[in-house]
Design an enzyme around this catalytic site. Structure first.
Site, PDB file in Angstrom:
ATOM      1  N   GLU A  10       0.830  -1.217   0.000  1.00  0.00           N
ATOM      2  CA  GLU A  10       0.000   0.000   0.000  1.00  0.00           C
ATOM      3  C   GLU A  10       0.861   1.263   0.000  1.00  0.00           C
ATOM      4  O   GLU A  10       0.389   2.338   0.359  1.00  0.00           O
ATOM      5  CB  GLU A  10      -0.930   0.029   1.223  1.00  0.00           C
ATOM      6  CG  GLU A  10      -1.839  -1.165   1.408  1.00  0.00           C
ATOM      7  CD  GLU A  10      -3.010  -1.245   0.426  1.00  0.00           C
ATOM      8  OE1 GLU A  10      -3.055  -0.441  -0.525  1.00  0.00           O
ATOM      9  OE2 GLU A  10      -3.853  -2.131   0.600  1.00  0.00           O
TER      10      GLU A  10
ATOM     11  N   HIS B 210      -2.293   1.825   8.430  1.00  0.00           N
ATOM     12  CA  HIS B 210      -3.430   1.077   7.887  1.00  0.00           C
ATOM     13  C   HIS B 210      -3.575  -0.212   8.683  1.00  0.00           C
ATOM     14  O   HIS B 210      -2.588  -0.926   8.910  1.00  0.00           O
ATOM     15  CB  HIS B 210      -3.191   0.753   6.405  1.00  0.00           C
ATOM     16  CG  HIS B 210      -4.074  -0.340   5.894  1.00  0.00           C
ATOM     17  ND1 HIS B 210      -5.447  -0.253   5.908  1.00  0.00           N
ATOM     18  CD2 HIS B 210      -3.788  -1.564   5.385  1.00  0.00           C
ATOM     19  CE1 HIS B 210      -5.960  -1.375   5.423  1.00  0.00           C
ATOM     20  NE2 HIS B 210      -4.972  -2.183   5.102  1.00  0.00           N
TER      21      HIS B 210
ATOM     22  N   HIS C 256      -6.798  -3.434  10.139  1.00  0.00           N
ATOM     23  CA  HIS C 256      -8.075  -4.100   9.864  1.00  0.00           C
ATOM     24  C   HIS C 256      -8.887  -4.238  11.156  1.00  0.00           C
ATOM     25  O   HIS C 256      -9.088  -5.358  11.653  1.00  0.00           O
ATOM     26  CB  HIS C 256      -7.819  -5.494   9.266  1.00  0.00           C
ATOM     27  CG  HIS C 256      -7.017  -5.491   7.995  1.00  0.00           C
ATOM     28  ND1 HIS C 256      -6.364  -6.609   7.509  1.00  0.00           N
ATOM     29  CD2 HIS C 256      -6.760  -4.506   7.088  1.00  0.00           C
ATOM     30  CE1 HIS C 256      -5.745  -6.317   6.376  1.00  0.00           C
ATOM     31  NE2 HIS C 256      -5.955  -5.037   6.101  1.00  0.00           N
TER      32      HIS C 256
ATOM     33  N   HIS D 124     -12.613  -3.745   4.102  1.00  0.00           N
ATOM     34  CA  HIS D 124     -11.166  -3.976   4.134  1.00  0.00           C
ATOM     35  C   HIS D 124     -10.538  -3.471   5.440  1.00  0.00           C
ATOM     36  O   HIS D 124     -10.056  -4.270   6.225  1.00  0.00           O
ATOM     37  CB  HIS D 124     -10.510  -3.315   2.915  1.00  0.00           C
ATOM     38  CG  HIS D 124      -9.025  -3.476   2.859  1.00  0.00           C
ATOM     39  ND1 HIS D 124      -8.298  -3.239   1.721  1.00  0.00           N
ATOM     40  CD2 HIS D 124      -8.113  -3.820   3.804  1.00  0.00           C
ATOM     41  CE1 HIS D 124      -7.004  -3.458   1.962  1.00  0.00           C
ATOM     42  NE2 HIS D 124      -6.868  -3.805   3.226  1.00  0.00           N
TER      43      HIS D 124
HETATM   44  O1  2HA Z   1      -0.253  -5.076   3.812  1.00  0.00           O
HETATM   45  O2  2HA Z   1      -3.253  -4.952   4.665  1.00  0.00           O
HETATM   46  O3  2HA Z   1      -4.041  -3.808   2.428  1.00  0.00           O
HETATM   47  C1  2HA Z   1      -1.332  -5.917   3.790  1.00  0.00           C
HETATM   48  C2  2HA Z   1      -2.600  -5.167   3.680  1.00  0.00           C
HETATM   49  C3  2HA Z   1      -2.989  -4.689   2.364  1.00  0.00           C
HETATM   50 ZN    ZN Z   2      -5.192  -4.100   4.361  1.00  0.00          ZN
END
Ligand code: 2HA
Ligand code: ZN
Length: 241
Positions: free
Chosen positions: A113, A136, A138, A208
């Site tokens: 990313e 980033h 999840h 995501h």
């Molecule tokens: O790096 O989360 O969006 C792995 C991820 C891709």
């Molecule tokens: Zn991701």
């Protein structure tokens, strides 16, 4: 290299990586982080250019000559937590803002990313923002809510999350913006994130994850932590009424 000799800001990235794993927001190689660091940090690490050069995937002219610490592609947050330089790498942006060179051995490549992160860092520099970290991950409940069409309106979701606990409005005042699902690592995802982050603190990537910014990696984490807590309370409250 002994952990004590690693610059503090990178050690903090390792601490955040451990928290993401403990929270359950970084399964396998999930999530990534990019931190703008200074030349003095690079000197402390005594890293030389590797000769491995890759395209940024976008134009980031304001980042020319700047250095970034990045989670390495394909590696696990839980491994980075104990060994930030074995599972993360330093890059330097070229003078034309179109490419980056990996420092060190060149065995590691930054996160898939990287384009989204660099576009946002370019914007942060343009705004003279104090924010140096992009993160980033999840977070489970926010991702679950992102599957519900009726909730995926920026002002509505921000209103709901701000209403769950006082910290949400206090610490994440500009709230959350939402973008549709795009292929992970794609230029579309990066460009839509750049548009969405203007005017908010966190972007929710539907089905995501999220992307947050902060002056350092811990504060970028705190923004996600607070909004995820709000989302969890909203979910439990909805099951009770
Ligand atoms: O790096 O989360 O969006 C792995 C991820 C891709
Ligand atoms: Zn991701």
């Amino acid at each position: 290299m002994q952990i004590e000799n690693i610059p503090q800001a990178i050690r903090q990235c390792a601490q955040v990586a451990g928290l993401l794993w403990q929270k359950g927001w970084a399964e396998r190689n999930g999530g990534n982080m990019v931190l703008r660091i200074g030349e003095s940090d690079v000197l402390q690490l005594s890293l030389e250019p590797s000769g491995c050069v890759f395209p940024c995937g976008c134009s980031v002219p304001l980042l020319a000559g700047q250095y970034f610490y990045c989670k390495a592609s394909g590696h696990r947050m839980r491994d980075l937590a104990s060994s930030p330089l074995s599972y993360g790498c330093i890059i330097c942006i070229s003078d034309d803002g179109m490419q980056y060179q990996v420092l060190g051995s060149g065995d590691l490549k930054p996160t898939s990313e990287i384009t989204a992160h660099l576009l946002i860092h370019n914007q942060l520099v343009a705004e003279n923002s104090p924010n140096k970290a992009t993160l980033h991950s999840h977070p489970t409940t926010l991702v679950a809510l992102s599957h519900i069409d009726s909730l995926c309106k920026d002002a509505e979701l921000t209103r709901i999350l701000h209403g769950m606990i006082p910290e949400a409005r206090l610490f994440v005042p500009r709230g959350i913006n939402i973008i549709p699902y795009f292929e992970p690592g794609s230029v579309e995802l990066a460009e839509q994130t750049l548009q969405a982050i203007k005017g908010c603190d966190i972007v929710l990537w539907r089905k995501h994850g999220v992307l947050s910014t902060g002056p350092d990696m811990m504060e970028a984490f705190d923004n996600i932590d607070i909004m995820e807590k709000s989302a969890e309370i909203y979910w439990r409250y909805r099951t009770l009424i």
